[in-house]
Every structure is written in structure tokens, then in C-alpha cells.
Scaffold this motif. Structure first.
Motif, PDB file in Angstrom:
ATOM      1  N   VAL A  38       2.694   1.911   1.535  1.00 58.96           N
ATOM      2  CA  VAL A  38       2.293   3.084   0.747  1.00 58.96           C
ATOM      3  C   VAL A  38       0.933   2.880   0.090  1.00 58.96           C
ATOM      4  N   PHE A  39       0.696   1.696  -0.446  1.00 59.88           N
ATOM      5  CA  PHE A  39      -0.555   1.401  -1.154  1.00 59.88           C
ATOM      6  C   PHE A  39      -1.201   0.161  -0.529  1.00 59.88           C
ATOM      7  N   PRO A  40      -1.750   0.270   0.669  1.00 53.10           N
ATOM      8  CA  PRO A  40      -2.227  -0.928   1.377  1.00 53.10           C
ATOM      9  C   PRO A  40      -3.321  -1.667   0.625  1.00 53.10           C
ATOM     10  N   GLU A  41      -3.141  -2.986   0.570  1.00 52.80           N
ATOM     11  CA  GLU A  41      -4.146  -3.901   0.009  1.00 52.80           C
ATOM     12  C   GLU A  41      -4.426  -3.637  -1.463  1.00 52.80           C
ATOM     13  N   HIS A  42      -3.361  -3.260  -2.189  1.00 55.66           N
ATOM     14  CA  HIS A  42      -3.520  -3.015  -3.627  1.00 55.66           C
ATOM     15  C   HIS A  42      -2.656  -3.941  -4.467  1.00 55.66           C
ATOM     16  N   TYR A  98       0.628 -11.241  -2.930  1.00 53.74           N
ATOM     17  CA  TYR A  98      -0.160 -10.006  -3.016  1.00 53.74           C
ATOM     18  C   TYR A  98       0.558  -9.009  -2.128  1.00 53.74           C
ATOM     19  N   ARG A  99       1.485  -8.302  -2.756  1.00 55.59           N
ATOM     20  CA  ARG A  99       2.522  -7.605  -2.020  1.00 55.59           C
ATOM     21  C   ARG A  99       2.254  -6.110  -1.921  1.00 55.59           C
ATOM     22  N   GLY A 100       3.163  -5.405  -1.272  1.00 56.65           N
ATOM     23  CA  GLY A 100       3.033  -3.979  -1.074  1.00 56.65           C
ATOM     24  C   GLY A 100       4.374  -3.287  -1.162  1.00 56.65           C
ATOM     25  N   ILE A 101       4.371  -1.975  -0.898  1.00 55.77           N
ATOM     26  CA  ILE A 101       5.537  -1.123  -1.101  1.00 55.77           C
ATOM     27  C   ILE A 101       5.868  -0.377   0.185  1.00 55.77           C
ATOM     28  N   GLY A 131       5.953 -10.486  11.603  1.00 57.62           N
ATOM     29  CA  GLY A 131       4.677 -11.123  11.913  1.00 57.62           C
ATOM     30  C   GLY A 131       3.649 -10.911  10.821  1.00 57.62           C
ATOM     31  N   ARG A 132       2.390 -10.806  11.236  1.00 59.82           N
ATOM     32  CA  ARG A 132       1.288 -10.660  10.291  1.00 59.82           C
ATOM     33  C   ARG A 132       0.161  -9.906  10.975  1.00 59.82           C
ATOM     34  N   VAL A 133      -0.429  -8.952  10.272  1.00 60.53           N
ATOM     35  CA  VAL A 133      -1.517  -8.134  10.811  1.00 60.53           C
ATOM     36  C   VAL A 133      -2.680  -8.156   9.837  1.00 60.53           C
ATOM     37  N   TRP A 134      -3.844  -8.533  10.339  1.00 60.50           N
ATOM     38  CA  TRP A 134      -5.095  -8.385   9.593  1.00 60.50           C
ATOM     39  C   TRP A 134      -5.995  -7.451  10.399  1.00 60.50           C
ATOM     40  N   GLU A 135      -6.298  -6.261   9.860  1.00 56.04           N
ATOM     41  CA  GLU A 135      -7.109  -5.284  10.581  1.00 56.04           C
ATOM     42  C   GLU A 135      -8.434  -4.969   9.900  1.00 56.04           C
ATOM     43  N   PHE A 136      -8.597  -5.335   8.619  1.00 57.95           N
ATOM     44  CA  PHE A 136      -9.874  -5.244   7.915  1.00 57.95           C
ATOM     45  C   PHE A 136     -10.407  -3.814   7.832  1.00 57.95           C
ATOM     46  N   GLU A 137      -9.510  -2.833   7.808  1.00 59.87           N
ATOM     47  CA  GLU A 137      -9.960  -1.445   7.722  1.00 59.87           C
ATOM     48  C   GLU A 137     -10.527  -1.116   6.348  1.00 59.87           C
ATOM     49  N   GLN A 138     -10.041  -1.774   5.302  1.00 60.05           N
ATOM     50  CA  GLN A 138     -10.459  -1.425   3.947  1.00 60.05           C
ATOM     51  C   GLN A 138     -11.061  -2.585   3.166  1.00 60.05           C
ATOM     52  N   SER A 139     -10.844  -3.814   3.623  1.00 57.75           N
ATOM     53  CA  SER A 139     -11.296  -4.960   2.841  1.00 57.75           C
ATOM     54  C   SER A 139     -11.256  -6.213   3.708  1.00 57.75           C
TER      55      SER A 139
END
Length: 466
Positions: free
Chosen positions: A52-56, A291-294, A320-328
Motif C-alpha cells: 500500500v505504501f511502498p518504500e515508506h 523497514y516494512r510495509g503494509i 523472495g525479494r524484489v528490488w526495482e528502484f522505481e522510486q528510490s
């Protein structure tokens, strides 16, 4: 968020996220300020949003509904560079009238309570009564206080200037409060390992009864130990007591409860009914364990009232794990002979000034069994290989969160052949089952370019562990 496809190991991996609109003003900043409005588009019904609130860094969500609007209170993880423990600097309240567009209402800080200047903003829960609104909050795992507001979105002020549930009030840690209202009676439930419940007084800021234990038993009659993070809801005459990814059921609010088994996958959360549909909203490890999310997911029940887990979905989808760097930069940092720049096109990059080394945030918390690592890289240097290091996350050691040092020389390692002086992005795949000493769970990922490379650039568009 975007829809993206890549080919790896002869298969097409498609990652689909809800259409997420973020104002363009944050796209030009290496460390973007999170917007006050987050909108998810093209979301199917019933609503499911896995971030819901990515990378926040929001976590521990609890909700209340007021006049057709849903308010969600959450703690905030201070930084994705946390090395140890849970460091939480504030609480935030967001609201929505459709579960897809979210507006920030207010921020509350420990310094504005009896806690003072301590990053102890652990989980809280709401209550509402007679036009007043209450936020019961954890002072870490020490005690529980209460704040009061005239509006559900705040501002909230400390109502007591001291704990409502002080240390020693019950033989458990008095934190992670859950408030349940029924027929005008408000019950506060709290604890870790063993739960206790007390009735709130008419003033909502004192107790009308002494705390009593809530007993949970397994099918063979044994007492079932719990964790922290209790939440309670009632459906068709049955009370459900949920903690993390487990739950129990009872005919009485105060129990005894019958242990029912696994709940929907996720962490601390809250359950609510929205327009006739049950939902669970709970945490996942967005950037890392700290550094979690919802997530919001529909909650489906079997005919006997138990929770249906057949269509449960985790984040990232499939694990798994995803790093896409769309926002940071998503927690990635430079260790040696380079920098990590964030590019608004959705990548990270840097120059070579020697053997460049970069790392993910700590506590990546990804299961590695039967997975592949896929990296999409533009290598504009003479480098012909890239060394991969996978540090082990040892979850079975006492107080595992206190070990921050990593012995990289003894970590699992592998080497990827990469194209030198490449003018476009190429995707490279590593079958992790071929890596010696591969850990079961990842603590941190490190990428190291060769020692003889002293010029040129690298740019990474995405990294997947799936």
C-alpha cells in the motif's frame, strides 16, 4: 508501480503491481519525500494491494471506521539502514473511503508523549466513544499509553502523561494493545507470550477491572504459548484471536480459545469488515525486516468458520525479494570505490574508482531455497564478471537481531559472467541451488566488481530473488 516482464532460465517472470500514482515532484530527488496521497489504480474487487505504501517503512497497522471512512494507524521504521533491532521514530495515520486512495492525516511522535526523545513508537490501536478518538500506543515493549483527539485524523495529545498499562500490571510485557468494543464495553488486550485483558473505564483512560489472562489451548488440551501483536474480531458469534500468522477461536471474548492453526501470511495486523467483505491488513518486509510495509488482502472463511488459506498471497508475490528502484535506491548503498545514485528512470548507478562494492539494506529476509537470482545490468566497463555474496540470516540463534557483523569471506559466494562495455541492459541469472554454503534465508546481498576495473560505469535496473 509498473507491469514488467523478463526472461530468465527459459521462463517468463511477470510481476504485476497495482497502478500506483506518485506525484512527479518526487521523481527527481535521490531521496524522495513520500507523498501525502497515494493512489492505487485498476485494483480488482475485492481489493488486494500487496504494497500500500511502498518504500515508506510503515508497519503494525490497526484500523477504525468513522462515518464511512477508514483510518489506519501505523508505526514507522526510522531507516532502512537499521543494523539491529526495531527502531521506530513515529506513528502515522492515513485514511481512505475506497481502500485504494489513501490520504495522510497526521503524524504523532514519542516526544509528544511521556516516552520522550526515544524511537519507541511500537504498535497501537484505535477506539472511538462519544465523539472522541483514542490511540493506545506501545512504548516499545515496556508499557502502553493513550492519546486523545477530537477528530479521527488528529491531532492527538497524550491523555495521561504516564502509562495506562505500566510495567508489572500483569505477568507479561504490557504492550501491543488491542481494543475491542462490544455493546458499549471496551476491552483492552495486550501482552507477549501470554495475553491479558482488562475493561476500560467510562473515561477510556483508566481501567475498570484488573487484567485477567486469556487462555489458548491446543486440541489436546495443552496451553498454547503465543507471540506479541494480538488482534481480535468477531464474526457470526465466534471470536477470533489472531497473532501474526496464527489464530484461535472461542465463543467468549475472554476465552478460553481453541488454537486453530495458521492464519493469512504476514505480520502484525488488523481485521475489519468493509462494505460486507472481510479484510486483513498487516505487515510484510518491504525493504527489509526493519523497514516494512503494509498489505491489504480479502479474508475468506470456510463453512465451519475457519480461515480459508487457499488463495493467500505474500509480498512479493510468491515470496523472495524484489528490488526495482522505481522510486528510490531501496536501501542499496556503496561500500567501496563507487557511489549509488538513484535515477528517475528506475535504476541505480555509479562510477568505478577501483573494485566497486555495493550492498543491499541489512535483514533482507528472503528465503533462498529453490530460487534464482536475476540481475538486469548495464555494464559500461571492462568488467567480465560480477561476484555475488549472500550473507546468512541466522533466525534460530537467541536474540538474532543483535548480530550486525557479517563475515563476508565465509559467506556464500558465486560469480556471474557479464558482458564488458555493454551499451544496453542485459539480464543475468544465477541458479542459487548451485551456490556452496547457500543460507536458508538472506540477511544481506553484496555485489563486487573485479579489482582491475578502475573506470567506466555500472547501472542496475532490477534484482530479483525468486
Amino acid at each position: 508501480m509498473i507491469t514488467r516482464a523478463l526472461t530468465a532460465a527459459g521462463q517468463t517472470l511477470i510481476l504485476i503491481a497495482s497502478g500506483l500514482t506518485i506525484p512527479a515532484s518526487i521523481a527527481s530527488s535521490p531521496t524522495p519525500t513520500f507523498p501525502d496521497v497515494v493512489e492505487h489504480k485498476n485494483v480488482a474487487q475485492p481489493v488486494q494491494i500487496l504494497n500500500v505504501f511502498p518504500e515508506h517503512g510503515l508497519t503494525d497497522p490497526h484500523v477504525m471506521e468513522v462515518d464511512g471512512r477508514l483510518y489506519m494507524g501505523m508505526g514507522h521504521d526510522k531507516t532502512w539502514n537499521t543494523e539491529t533491532d526495531w527502531t521506530m521514530d513515529r506513528w502515522e495515520i492515513w485514511s481512505t473511503d475506497d481502500l485504494t486512495t489513501w490520504r495522510k492525516e497526521t503524524t504523532m511522535y514519542p516526544k509528544d508523549t511521556y516516552i520522550g526523545e526515544q524511537p519507541n513508537a511500537w504498535a497501537g490501536d484505535f477506539a472511538q466513544k462519544d465523539g472522541k478518538y483514542y490511540w493506545y500506543f506501545s512504548n516499545r515493549n515496556i508499557d502502553t499509553g493513550v492519546m486523545l483527539a477530537e477528530h479521527p485524523g488528529g491531532p492527538y495529545k497524550d491523555a495521561l502523561g504516564k502509562p495506562l498499562l505500566p510495567e508489572g500490571i500483569a505477568p507479561t510485557h504490557p504492550y501491543d494493545p488491542e481494543v475491542f468494543e462490544e455493546n458499549g464495553t471496551y476491552t483492552i488486550i495486550f501482552g507477549a507470550g501470554a495475553y491479558y485483558a482488562a475493561t476500560l473505564s467510562e473515561d477510556m483512560i483508566s481501567l475498570a477491572s484488573e487484567p485477567v489472562p486469556i487462555i489458548i489451548r491446543t486440541k489436546d488440551g495443552k496451553v498454547k504459548p503465543t507471540d506479541d501483536k494480538p488482534t481480535v474480531f468477531k464474526r457470526e458469534g465466534i471470536y477470533y484471536l489472531v497473532w501474526g500468522a496464527e489464530y484461535a477461536m472461542s465463543d467468549n471474548l475472554l476465552g478460553p480459545y481453541q488454537y486453530a492453526g495458521d492464519f493469512m501470511g504476514g505480520g502484525h495486523g488488523s481485521i475489519f469488515n468493509w462494505q460486507g467483505q472481510w479484510y486483513v491488513v498487516h505487515e510484510h518486509h518491504d525493504i527489509s525486516m526493519y523497514y516494512r510495509g503494509i498489505m491489504i488482502k480479502p479474508l475468506i472463511f470456510n463453512d465451519d468458520g475457519t480461515v480459508n488459506l487457499a488463495n493467500d498471497t505474500s509480498y512479493p508475490e510468491g515470496g523472495g525479494r524484489v528490488w526495482e528502484f522505481e522510486q528510490s535506491v531501496m536501501g542499496w548503498r556503496a561500500v567501496a570505490n563507487t557511489v549509488v545514485n538513484w535515477n528517475s528512470t528506475g535504476s541505480i548507478s555509479g562510477n568505478h574508482k577501483g573494485p566497486a562494492i555495493i550492498e543491499s539494506a541489512n535483514w533482507a529476509s528472503a528465503d533462498l531455497e529453490d530460487t534464482h537470482l536475476m540481475i538486469t545490468l548495464k555494464n559500461q566497463s571492462d568488467a567480465k564478471n560480477l561476484r555475488i555474496y549472500l550473507a546468512e540470516f541466522i533466525t534460530n540463534r537467541p536474540e538474532f537481531w543483535k548480530y550486525s557483523d557479517i563475515d563476508w569471506s565465509n559467506s556464500a559466494q558465486a560469480e556471474l559472467a557479464i558482458k564488458p562495455n555493454d551499451q544496453s541492459f542485459s539480464t543475468y541469472t544465477l541458479d542459487l541451488s548451485t551456490v556452496d554454503k547457500l543460507p536458508n534465508k538472506l540477511k544481506r546481498l553484496r555485489l563486487e566488481f573485479p579489482e582491475n576495473v578502475n573506470s567506466g560505469t555500472w547501472e542496475i535496473e532490477s534484482i530479483y530473488i525468486q
